[in-house]
Design a protein around this motif. Structure first.
Motif, PDB file in Angstrom:
ATOM      1  N   ARG A   1      -5.419  92.520-126.982  1.00 48.05           N
ATOM      2  CA  ARG A   1      -6.640  92.111-127.672  1.00 48.05           C
ATOM      3  C   ARG A   1      -7.829  92.035-126.719  1.00 48.05           C
ATOM      4  O   ARG A   1      -8.965  92.251-127.108  1.00 48.05           O
ATOM      5  CB  ARG A   1      -6.414  90.753-128.338  1.00 48.05           C
ATOM      6  CG  ARG A   1      -7.023  90.709-129.715  1.00 48.05           C
ATOM      7  CD  ARG A   1      -6.657  89.467-130.430  1.00 48.05           C
ATOM      8  NE  ARG A   1      -7.825  88.930-131.115  1.00 48.05           N
ATOM      9  CZ  ARG A   1      -7.787  87.841-131.856  1.00 48.05           C
ATOM     10  NH1 ARG A   1      -6.654  87.171-131.986  1.00 48.05           N
ATOM     11  NH2 ARG A   1      -8.868  87.410-132.450  1.00 48.05           N
TER      12      ARG A   1
ATOM     13  N   HIS B   1      -0.261  93.539-135.436  1.00 44.92           N
ATOM     14  CA  HIS B   1      -1.328  92.749-136.019  1.00 44.92           C
ATOM     15  C   HIS B   1      -2.071  91.999-134.917  1.00 44.92           C
ATOM     16  O   HIS B   1      -1.558  91.828-133.826  1.00 44.92           O
ATOM     17  CB  HIS B   1      -0.756  91.731-137.006  1.00 44.92           C
ATOM     18  CG  HIS B   1       0.066  92.362-138.086  1.00 44.92           C
ATOM     19  ND1 HIS B   1      -0.485  92.921-139.207  1.00 44.92           N
ATOM     20  CD2 HIS B   1       1.401  92.544-138.194  1.00 44.92           C
ATOM     21  CE1 HIS B   1       0.465  93.405-139.973  1.00 44.92           C
ATOM     22  NE2 HIS B   1       1.625  93.204-139.380  1.00 44.92           N
ATOM     23  N   ARG B   2      -3.257  91.523-135.283  1.00 47.05           N
ATOM     24  CA  ARG B   2      -4.074  90.716-134.379  1.00 47.05           C
ATOM     25  C   ARG B   2      -3.238  89.623-133.701  1.00 47.05           C
ATOM     26  O   ARG B   2      -3.352  89.370-132.520  1.00 47.05           O
ATOM     27  CB  ARG B   2      -5.156  90.031-135.222  1.00 47.05           C
ATOM     28  CG  ARG B   2      -6.500  89.997-134.645  1.00 47.05           C
ATOM     29  CD  ARG B   2      -7.549  89.514-135.654  1.00 47.05           C
ATOM     30  NE  ARG B   2      -7.077  89.292-136.996  1.00 47.05           N
ATOM     31  CZ  ARG B   2      -6.833  88.077-137.524  1.00 47.05           C
ATOM     32  NH1 ARG B   2      -7.036  87.008-136.818  1.00 47.05           N
ATOM     33  NH2 ARG B   2      -6.415  87.976-138.769  1.00 47.05           N
ATOM     34  N   GLU B   3      -2.389  88.966-134.477  1.00 48.40           N
ATOM     35  CA  GLU B   3      -1.607  87.833-133.962  1.00 48.40           C
ATOM     36  C   GLU B   3      -0.604  88.276-132.902  1.00 48.40           C
ATOM     37  O   GLU B   3      -0.137  87.441-132.111  1.00 48.40           O
ATOM     38  CB  GLU B   3      -0.855  87.150-135.108  1.00 48.40           C
ATOM     39  CG  GLU B   3      -1.751  86.551-136.188  1.00 48.40           C
ATOM     40  CD  GLU B   3      -2.048  87.549-137.312  1.00 48.40           C
ATOM     41  OE1 GLU B   3      -2.016  88.765-137.050  1.00 48.40           O
ATOM     42  OE2 GLU B   3      -2.337  87.103-138.430  1.00 48.40           O
ATOM     43  N   LEU B   4      -0.229  89.555-132.913  1.00 48.39           N
ATOM     44  CA  LEU B   4       0.696  90.064-131.899  1.00 48.39           C
ATOM     45  C   LEU B   4      -0.082  90.582-130.701  1.00 48.39           C
ATOM     46  O   LEU B   4       0.335  90.440-129.546  1.00 48.39           O
ATOM     47  CB  LEU B   4       1.551  91.187-132.488  1.00 48.39           C
ATOM     48  CG  LEU B   4       2.417  90.762-133.677  1.00 48.39           C
ATOM     49  CD1 LEU B   4       2.765  91.953-134.546  1.00 48.39           C
ATOM     50  CD2 LEU B   4       3.675  90.066-133.204  1.00 48.39           C
TER      51      LEU B   4
ATOM     52  N   SER C   1      -2.748  89.425-129.524  1.00 49.89           N
ATOM     53  CA  SER C   1      -3.304  88.352-128.700  1.00 49.89           C
ATOM     54  C   SER C   1      -2.361  88.009-127.549  1.00 49.89           C
ATOM     55  O   SER C   1      -2.771  87.450-126.550  1.00 49.89           O
ATOM     56  CB  SER C   1      -3.585  87.105-129.551  1.00 49.89           C
ATOM     57  OG  SER C   1      -2.377  86.611-130.084  1.00 49.89           O
ATOM     58  N   ARG C   2      -1.092  88.322-127.685  1.00 53.26           N
ATOM     59  CA  ARG C   2      -0.132  88.048-126.607  1.00 53.26           C
ATOM     60  C   ARG C   2       0.424  89.330-125.995  1.00 53.26           C
ATOM     61  O   ARG C   2       0.732  89.380-124.813  1.00 53.26           O
ATOM     62  CB  ARG C   2       1.041  87.200-127.116  1.00 53.26           C
ATOM     63  CG  ARG C   2       0.658  85.880-127.740  1.00 53.26           C
ATOM     64  CD  ARG C   2      -0.034  84.926-126.815  1.00 53.26           C
ATOM     65  NE  ARG C   2       0.741  84.580-125.632  1.00 53.26           N
ATOM     66  CZ  ARG C   2       0.363  83.682-124.721  1.00 53.26           C
ATOM     67  NH1 ARG C   2      -0.774  83.024-124.880  1.00 53.26           N
ATOM     68  NH2 ARG C   2       1.097  83.438-123.669  1.00 53.26           N
TER      69      ARG C   2
END
Ligand SMILES: Cc1cc2nc3c(=O)[nH]c(=O)nc-3n(C[C@H](O)[C@@H](O)[C@H](O)COP(=O)(O)OP(=O)(O)OC[C@H]3O[C@@H](n4cnc5c(N)ncnc54)[C@H](O)[C@@H]3O)c2cc1C
Ligand code: FES
Ligand code: FES
Lengths: 407, 295
Positions: free
Chosen positions: B79, B102-105, B107-108
């Motif tokens: 990200r 996805h965005r949530e993945l 980010s890490r």
């Protein structure tokens, strides 16, 4: 040319732990600094739920697909099931509990409610934090992009249309950026699995060589888990009632399952209380401080705090007010009760019913003592708690039955 | 399910990370973002004895231009690359990143973690191959550099040995007469691709095509790259002509058998359409003379 070197994740300390060791993790959850000592394989989702009692973070698939466990890590949405808690040393975590307060919800929560964007609600915490991350970090997102941007969370009730509307509405209402999470403050967090986890409350921490009893009772900053208010009309004159309230020993004796064990001076008392609810048996040891005892106003105010060996904790701010009436005395109890750990799982409504019954029993005991002048007869093995729960459940079932019956 | 117990090491120096892997004697595993590894551990498909977390290793979190290349360190999150100013110099990377989970993945998840994981349907390995990126590996006998096109040996199999750490990847910065295209078809946004393509076209000052490359993914056990300069010249970069012209290449590239999601023939049709479209796009952008990302 350009070069941005970000510092290594804040606070990430080198460690080495064998497979049967635990790892110390220091991070912030909803504004509260916590220290946990955990096996390395414990995920953030499990740490939040089991060790900190924050069960708002839901777990579905446990391998990153469903998005139920989505929380904010350093301001960005992340899967709590795909992170080992030990990796988060120094990080700042926000869960749905930190987003808004029951009496002051975050605009996203308001909008979800208004737009019927939650049905069973299982996906809601994940959607709220995914949406918060999106609107906070990418406010320029368009309505057309919303379905793709929110596709990281799955709703089994298929409430997508309303979820999209709720997020879109919130974005439109806050073109300058959505408000920050509104419920991040220091509070007590105690897990369900007890033992090793602990909350650091640096300002309030007592030096470890001093006995716990000299500690002030500091109530958490957030909303109480339950607020109880019970009014009882007693057919006993005010003076008789006040005699009970004025004697802390007699007063304690009127509380179901409670026992005063030690007088520590300066209106501080140690005691224990037992509560048994279904398969769960809690045995609290704690302290209570009488803050106010005023015959003029008929008021007595007590702060109490108890800890169960299993890691459950309860704190309460209780005010009793007796006032003379034509028929005798009105006894009013107001209590703000904070529950953390295992007991918090009961759910507000049931815990509230149980507390209310405890106060009703208490008032009945006060009436008995005030009338007969004798100490209440009660065993400390807490059979009353069991009866209390059964009675509570029977009451509820009756109520539901009545509603179904069309009354 | 929960991961089986493992020893956990989070060293501060690269040499210590390598030493941990050496000591683990084949039982060690690097963890960067964990977005691919943790599910595997949770399903107990892998039971490494030691996880070596490289997130505290100094120097691995740099995203910087080095000469005419952009270097992305091992702990740089996807990200961050998506939004960093620096990465605008590598438009293909920017085009591909939104397709990664996805965005949530993201980010890490890290760019290098995705390259090391080597999922045949992953986007970033295809980008690395298409751009001829260079991977810097550190092992017990020091560092070495491997080209992306030689890094992949098969599904989830790379040139990384059990005691190696992928330190960084470097991509060439795009010049003014280079154009790119990227697209994939997945069953839903964020899923792995049934078929996908990355395209790169370079033109000279006169606007003539000097190089054209396409990399297909999701259709073989690893990303596969072909030089299509001749085809692009012959068709003048025209999309409808490219559909037919690319037929032989596509036929050769798709070598997975059909699976539950798509037959071999369906994957070929998808790839043919995607390749023609994205190569044509890359051509248009190159000839127009700006390395911009927009259509
Ligand atoms: C629901 C879901 C959907 C996903 N969708 C996609 C998708 O559409 N496209 C896609 O490409 N990916 C997808 N992924 C995978 C993931 O998001 C990838 O981005 C990436 O593979 C993970 O990078 P990481 O840093 O998290 O690697 P990790 O999970 O930490 O590591 C992955 C593997 O690489 C090794 N490794 C990592 N870093 C290094 C290093 N520096 N040196 C040596 N070895 C290393 C690890 O040992 C491990 O074997 C998805 C994952 C999930 C859970
Ligand atoms: S429980 Fe974490 S994504 Fe499903
Ligand atoms: S509201 Fe039930 S899963 Fe979404």
């Amino acid at each position: 040319m350009t070069s941005i070197e970000e510092p290594v994740q804040k606070g990430l300390r080198p460690v080495r732990a064998e497979a049967d060791d635990t790892v110390e993790v220091r991070f912030t959850v909803n504004g509260t600094p916590v220290v946990l000592d955990l096996p390395a394989r414990v995920t953030l989702a499990d740490a939040l739920r089991d060790h900190l009692g924050l069960t708002g973070t839901h777990v579905g698939c446990e391998h990153g697909v469903c998005g139920m466990c989505t929380v904010l890590v350093d301001g960005e949405a992340a899967r709590a099931c795909l992170l080992f808690a030990c990796q988060l040393d120094g990080a700042e975590v926000v869960t749905v509990e930190g987003l808004g307060r029951p009496d002051d919800l975050h605009p996203l929560q308001e909008s979800f409610g208004r737009n019927h964007a939650l049905q069973c609600g299982f996906c809601t915490p994940g959607f709220l934090l995914s949406a918060y991350d999106l609107l906070n970090n990418e406010p320029e997102v368009t309505d057309e992009e919303l379905p793709a941007e929110l596709s990281g969370v799955i709703c089994r009730c298929t409430g997508y249309r309303n979820i999209l509307t709720a997020v879109s509405e919130t974005r439109a209402a806050y073109p300058e950026g959505i408000p920050e999470p509104g419920n991040c403050a220091r509070r007590t967090l105690v897990g369900r699995s007890g033992g090793r986890s602990a909350t650091v409350a640096e300002e309030h921490a007592e030096p470890s060589d001093e006995p716990a009893r000299t500690v002030e009772i500091v109530l958490p900053e957030g909303e109480p888990t339950i607020a109880v208010q019970v009014d009882t009309a007693l057919d006993v004159p005010f003076d008789e009632v006040w005699r009970v309230l004025a004697d802390v020993h007699v007063l304690a004796g009127c509380l179901p399952g409670a026992e005063l064990t030690e007088e520590l001076g300066e209106q501080l008392y140690a005691g224990r209380a037992q509560v048994a609810v279904g398969p769960i048996k809690l045995s609290f040891h704690g302290i209570a401080r009488v803050l106010e005892q005023d015959r003029e106003t008929g008021t007595i105010r007590v702060l109490a705090e108890g800890q169960d060996t299993g890691g459950a904790r309860t704190q309460a701010d209780i005010t009793l007010r007796a006032s003379a009436t034509a028929a005798g005395t009105d006894l009013r109890a107001d209590a703000a009760v904070y529950l953390t750990g295992r007991i918090a799982q009961f759910g507000r409504a049931l815990a509230g019913d149980i507390s209310r019954r405890m106060f009703e029993q208490f008032a009945e005991s006060v009436r008995q003592v005030a009338t007969t002048g004798e100490a209440p007869q009660q065993s400390h093995a807490a059979p009353s708690a069991f009866r209390m729960v059964v009675a509570t459940l029977v009451d509820r079932i009756k109520r539901i039955g009545r509603r179904r019956g069309g009354e | 399910m929960k991961a089986a117990p493992f020893a956990y090491a989070r060293p501060a120096a690269l040499s210590d990370a390598v030493a941990e892997l050496v000591n683990a004697d084949g039982g060690g595993k690097v963890i960067a973002g964990g977005q691919s590894l943790v599910p595997v551990l949770a399903m107990r498909l892998a039971r490494p004895t030691t996880l070596v977390d490289i997130n505290a290793v100094t120097g691995l979190d740099a995203l910087r231009a080095v000469g005419d290349r952009l270097e992305v360190g091992a702990t740089v999150r996807q990200r961050r690359v998506e939004h960093a100013l620096e990465s605008a110099q590598v438009p293909l990377l920017r085009l591909a990143l939104p397709w990664v989970g996805h965005r949530e993945l993201r980010s890490r998840g890290t760019v290098c973690g995705s390259l090391a994981h080597a999922d045949p349907a992953a986007e970033l390995p295809a980008v690395a191959c298409c751009l001829d990126a260079e991977l810097r590996l550190a092992g017990p006998d020091g560092e070495r550099t491997v080209r992306a096109r030689e890094f992949y040996a098969g599904a989830m199999t790379t040139a990384l040995r059990p005691e190696d750490v992928l330190v960084a990847v470097s991509f060439p910065v795009a010049g003014p007469r280079e154009g790119f295209g990227f697209a994939e078809i997945a069953r839903r946004h964020g899923d792995f691709a049934l078929a996908g393509v990355a395209a790169h076209v370079r033109a000279d000052d006169a606007g003539d095509v000097s190089a054209a490359t396409m990399t297909a993914f999701g259709v073989s056990d690893r990303p596969v790259t072909r030089d299509v300069t001749g085809l692009v010249r012959a068709t003048g970069g025209d999309r409808s002509e490219l559909v037919g012209a690319l037929d032989d290449v596509v036929r050769e590239l798709v070598d997975t058998d059909g699976d539950a999601h798509a037959s071999n023939g369906y994957r070929r049709r998808l790839l043919r359409a995607l390749a023609a479209r994205e190569v044509a796009k890359a051509h248009r952008r190159a000839v127009r003379g700006t390395a911009e990302v927009g259509a």
